[in-house]
Design a protein around this motif. Structure first.
Motif, mmCIF file in Angstrom:
data_model
loop_
_atom_site.group_PDB
_atom_site.id
_atom_site.type_symbol
_atom_site.label_atom_id
_atom_site.label_comp_id
_atom_site.label_asym_id
_atom_site.label_seq_id
_atom_site.Cartn_x
_atom_site.Cartn_y
_atom_site.Cartn_z
ATOM 1 N N HIS A 73 5.436 8.680 9.422
ATOM 2 C CA HIS A 73 4.257 8.299 8.641
ATOM 3 C C HIS A 73 3.205 9.403 8.734
ATOM 4 C CE1 HIS A 73 0.657 5.325 8.155
ATOM 5 N NE2 HIS A 73 0.956 5.919 7.019
ATOM 6 N N TRP A 74 2.873 10.027 7.608
ATOM 7 C CA TRP A 74 1.880 11.088 7.584
ATOM 8 C C TRP A 74 0.481 10.550 7.327
ATOM 9 C CZ3 TRP A 74 3.762 16.203 4.864
ATOM 10 C CH2 TRP A 74 4.905 16.656 5.517
ATOM 11 N N GLY A 75 0.397 9.352 6.734
ATOM 12 C CA GLY A 75 -0.906 8.778 6.451
ATOM 13 C C GLY A 75 -0.874 7.856 5.248
ATOM 14 N N ASP A 76 -1.929 7.030 5.100
ATOM 15 C CA ASP A 76 -2.059 6.114 3.963
ATOM 16 C C ASP A 76 -2.792 6.801 2.821
ATOM 17 O OD1 ASP A 76 -0.992 4.373 5.779
ATOM 18 O OD2 ASP A 76 -2.530 2.845 5.563
ATOM 19 N N ILE A 77 -2.316 6.570 1.624
ATOM 20 C CA ILE A 77 -3.001 7.089 0.438
ATOM 21 C C ILE A 77 -4.365 6.402 0.306
ATOM 22 C CG2 ILE A 77 -2.970 7.134 -2.087
ATOM 23 C CD1 ILE A 77 -1.190 9.222 -0.946
ATOM 24 N N ASP A 78 -5.386 7.172 0.019
ATOM 25 C CA ASP A 78 -6.738 6.633 -0.136
ATOM 26 C C ASP A 78 -6.880 6.051 -1.541
ATOM 27 O OD1 ASP A 78 -9.417 6.071 0.547
ATOM 28 O OD2 ASP A 78 -10.085 7.900 -0.447
ATOM 29 N N ALA A 79 -6.406 4.824 -1.703
ATOM 30 C CA ALA A 79 -6.428 4.147 -3.000
ATOM 31 C C ALA A 79 -6.367 2.644 -2.755
ATOM 32 C CB ALA A 79 -5.248 4.591 -3.857
ATOM 33 N N ARG A 112 0.849 -1.192 0.000
ATOM 34 C CA ARG A 112 0.000 0.000 0.000
ATOM 35 C C ARG A 112 0.884 1.240 0.000
ATOM 36 N NH1 ARG A 112 0.123 -1.452 5.450
ATOM 37 N NH2 ARG A 112 0.382 0.307 6.900
ATOM 38 N N LEU A 113 0.337 2.327 -0.515
ATOM 39 C CA LEU A 113 1.077 3.575 -0.616
ATOM 40 C C LEU A 113 0.841 4.435 0.628
ATOM 41 C CD1 LEU A 113 0.435 4.538 -4.349
ATOM 42 C CD2 LEU A 113 2.586 3.749 -3.351
ATOM 43 N N VAL A 114 1.914 5.045 1.113
ATOM 44 C CA VAL A 114 1.834 5.938 2.268
ATOM 45 C C VAL A 114 2.581 7.225 1.941
ATOM 46 C CG1 VAL A 114 1.655 4.058 3.942
ATOM 47 C CG2 VAL A 114 3.915 4.933 3.310
ATOM 48 N N PRO A 149 5.664 3.028 -1.365
ATOM 49 C CA PRO A 149 5.121 1.784 -0.817
ATOM 50 C C PRO A 149 5.581 1.590 0.622
ATOM 51 C CG PRO A 149 6.159 1.420 -2.968
ATOM 52 C CD PRO A 149 6.540 2.796 -2.529
ATOM 53 N N ILE A 150 4.691 1.116 1.465
ATOM 54 C CA ILE A 150 5.033 0.925 2.870
ATOM 55 C C ILE A 150 6.174 -0.078 3.029
ATOM 56 C CG2 ILE A 150 3.256 -0.858 3.184
ATOM 57 C CD1 ILE A 150 4.368 1.739 5.821
ATOM 58 N N SER A 151 6.265 -1.077 2.150
ATOM 59 C CA SER A 151 7.338 -2.080 2.254
ATOM 60 C C SER A 151 8.716 -1.459 2.045
ATOM 61 C CB SER A 151 7.119 -3.200 1.229
ATOM 62 O OG SER A 151 7.170 -2.684 -0.094
ATOM 63 N N LEU A 152 8.764 -0.358 1.288
ATOM 64 C CA LEU A 152 10.042 0.276 0.981
ATOM 65 C C LEU A 152 10.538 1.168 2.117
ATOM 66 C CD1 LEU A 152 12.084 0.434 -1.388
ATOM 67 C CD2 LEU A 152 10.846 2.453 -2.200
ATOM 68 N N SER A 170 -4.584 12.399 -1.476
ATOM 69 C CA SER A 170 -5.783 12.098 -0.702
ATOM 70 C C SER A 170 -5.449 11.006 0.306
ATOM 71 C CB SER A 170 -6.911 11.637 -1.632
ATOM 72 O OG SER A 170 -8.085 11.363 -0.909
ATOM 73 N N LEU A 171 -5.575 11.313 1.594
ATOM 74 C CA LEU A 171 -5.212 10.387 2.665
ATOM 75 C C LEU A 171 -6.458 9.836 3.347
ATOM 76 C CD1 LEU A 171 -2.282 12.304 4.412
ATOM 77 C CD2 LEU A 171 -2.180 10.705 2.496
ATOM 78 N N ARG A 172 -6.358 8.571 3.783
ATOM 79 C CA ARG A 172 -7.451 7.963 4.532
ATOM 80 C C ARG A 172 -7.498 8.540 5.950
ATOM 81 N NH1 ARG A 172 -5.790 1.751 3.047
ATOM 82 N NH2 ARG A 172 -6.242 1.844 0.808
ATOM 83 N N SER A 173 -8.716 8.689 6.441
ATOM 84 C CA SER A 173 -8.894 9.100 7.835
ATOM 85 C C SER A 173 -10.221 8.549 8.328
ATOM 86 C CB SER A 173 -8.867 10.627 7.961
ATOM 87 O OG SER A 173 -10.062 11.185 7.468
ATOM 88 N N PRO A 174 -10.416 8.423 9.659
ATOM 89 C CA PRO A 174 -11.675 7.877 10.191
ATOM 90 C C PRO A 174 -12.901 8.655 9.744
ATOM 91 C CG PRO A 174 -10.002 7.967 11.901
ATOM 92 C CD PRO A 174 -9.445 8.708 10.728
ATOM 93 N N THR A 175 -12.745 9.940 9.468
ATOM 94 C CA THR A 175 -13.890 10.768 9.072
ATOM 95 C C THR A 175 -14.027 10.897 7.561
ATOM 96 O OG1 THR A 175 -12.506 12.744 9.245
ATOM 97 C CG2 THR A 175 -13.764 12.087 11.201
ATOM 98 N N GLY A 176 -13.207 10.146 6.828
ATOM 99 C CA GLY A 176 -13.240 10.227 5.368
ATOM 100 C C GLY A 176 -11.936 10.787 4.826
ATOM 101 N N PRO A 177 -11.727 10.692 3.502
ATOM 102 C CA PRO A 177 -10.472 11.148 2.904
ATOM 103 C C PRO A 177 -10.208 12.629 3.188
ATOM 104 C CG PRO A 177 -11.776 9.906 1.333
ATOM 105 C CD PRO A 177 -12.661 10.161 2.508
ATOM 106 N N LYS A 178 -8.951 12.949 3.441
ATOM 107 C CA LYS A 178 -8.540 14.339 3.580
ATOM 108 C C LYS A 178 -7.391 14.589 2.614
ATOM 109 C CE LYS A 178 -5.359 13.530 7.454
ATOM 110 N NZ LYS A 178 -4.990 13.944 8.820
ATOM 111 N N SER A 179 -7.330 15.804 2.095
ATOM 112 C CA SER A 179 -6.368 16.113 1.042
ATOM 113 C C SER A 179 -5.222 16.965 1.571
ATOM 114 C CB SER A 179 -7.064 16.844 -0.111
ATOM 115 O OG SER A 179 -8.028 16.020 -0.715
ATOM 116 N N ILE A 180 -4.041 16.706 1.006
ATOM 117 C CA ILE A 180 -2.870 17.537 1.256
ATOM 118 C C ILE A 180 -2.423 18.101 -0.091
ATOM 119 C CG2 ILE A 180 -0.457 17.575 1.972
ATOM 120 C CD1 ILE A 180 -0.995 15.397 3.922
ATOM 121 N N ALA A 181 -2.350 19.403 -0.195
ATOM 122 C CA ALA A 181 -1.845 20.030 -1.418
ATOM 123 C C ALA A 181 -0.337 19.810 -1.505
ATOM 124 C CB ALA A 181 -2.171 21.521 -1.422
#
Length: 297
Positions: A247-253, A161-163, A232-235, A194-205
């Motif tokens: 870690h700033w967050g997981d990409i919403d994808a 997964r992408l982070v 990728p998180i594995s990297l 676009s990052l995943r969050s408990p309240t829904g995706p949030k965007s970082i410019a």
């Protein structure tokens, strides 16, 4: 139909010319040319376009190559298996794999496989293009999130997964303020992440201040603290655990999935089956943590 002439035709088609085929097989070029001409005469079809320097298959030649090449290979494999007293993997196994996975894991995978199966000659090409398995004579391809293809079957063996990550020294931006970012030269066009969050995706410019051609290069630049990056998180899992990255967050994808694929019309050879089992044993759960642990040696 003369099977020997058909085998010679496939040899020439696979190597893209009479000279290359002759050198590979250790046979006279004139013999191969004569045998192919005899096959064309018996079929009353032109199988090759011989004009110019390059030898190209005609439409009929390509159809014949695609339908008979696999069958001839299976006959050869069956004869070799019988001669060796069983289905022991042997012969050449050609694999095409994505560049990043090749750089991270294929060297170790290939070495371990060679120790297990010394009669198999493994050839691995790391590249990100979708190869033509039949025309380029690959036995197995590894692809990332492949599109459905009726001519190929296989199995998913690894997920990632992408982070978004950054150096501890890099300040996170205020709301709405763009963050300096390292992105790939090609493929990444977004002006926001676009990052995943408990309240829904949030965007970082993002402000792409640096463009690099490979993910390891991006990771190294992010480590240096110049900007944040999408990786990728594995990297980066070891960097996160060591505190070198944050870690700033997981990409919403959707997750990235690696598949091992082979032609659906082909009987699975012993060497392909052996390599598929080799992948399963290396990554039994198929998680990013397994990949990160596998390459940390």
């Amino acid at each position: 139909m003369d099977l020997l002439a058909l085998a010679d035709f496939n040899l020439v088609a696979r190597h893209g010319g009479f000279g290359k085929a002759a050198r590979q097989a250790g046979r006279p070029k004139a013999t191969l040319s004569r045998r192919v001409s005899e096959l064309e005469a018996s079929l009353q079809l032109r199988l090759f376009e011989r004009g110019g320097r390059a030898l190209k298959l005609t439409q009929e030649g390509r159809a014949l190559f695609e339908r008979t090449g696999v069958l001839l290979t299976e006959l050869e494999e069956a004869a070799a298996a019988i001669a060796s007293g069983g289905e022991n993997p042997r012969g050449t196994l050609r694999i095409s794999a994505p560049l990043l996975f090749s750089q991270m894991a294929m060297g170790k995978l290939a070495a371990e496989f060679a120790k297990k199966y010394p009669q198999v000659r493994l050839e691995v090409t790391g590249e990100d293009r979708n190869v033509d398995m039949v025309e380029e004579a690959y036995d197995l391809v590894i692809r990332v999130n492949p599109k459905p293809d009726e001519s190929l079957v296989g199995r998913a063996f690894l997920h990632d997964r992408l982070v978004v990550v950054g150096s501890p020294a890099l300040a996170r931006p205020d709301k709405g303020e763009p963050v300096p970012a390292v992105v790939r030269v090609s493929g990444e066009r977004a002006v926001t992440w676009s990052l995943r969050s408990p309240t829904g995706p949030k965007s970082i410019a993002v402000d792409p201040i640096l463009k690099l051609s490979s993910l390891p290069m991006i990771r190294d630049a992010v480590r240096a603290g110049v900007a944040a990056g999408q990786l990728p998180i594995s990297l980066v899992s070891h960097d996160l655990a060591a505190g070198r990255l944050v870690h700033w967050g997981d990409i919403d994808a959707p997750d990235t999935t690696l598949w091992a694929l082979y032609p659906s019309r082909r009987l699975l050879s012993a060497r392909v089956s052996a390599f598929l089992e080799h992948l399963r044993l290396a990554f039994p759960e198929g998680t990013p943590d397994e990949l990160a642990a596998y390459v940390a040696w």
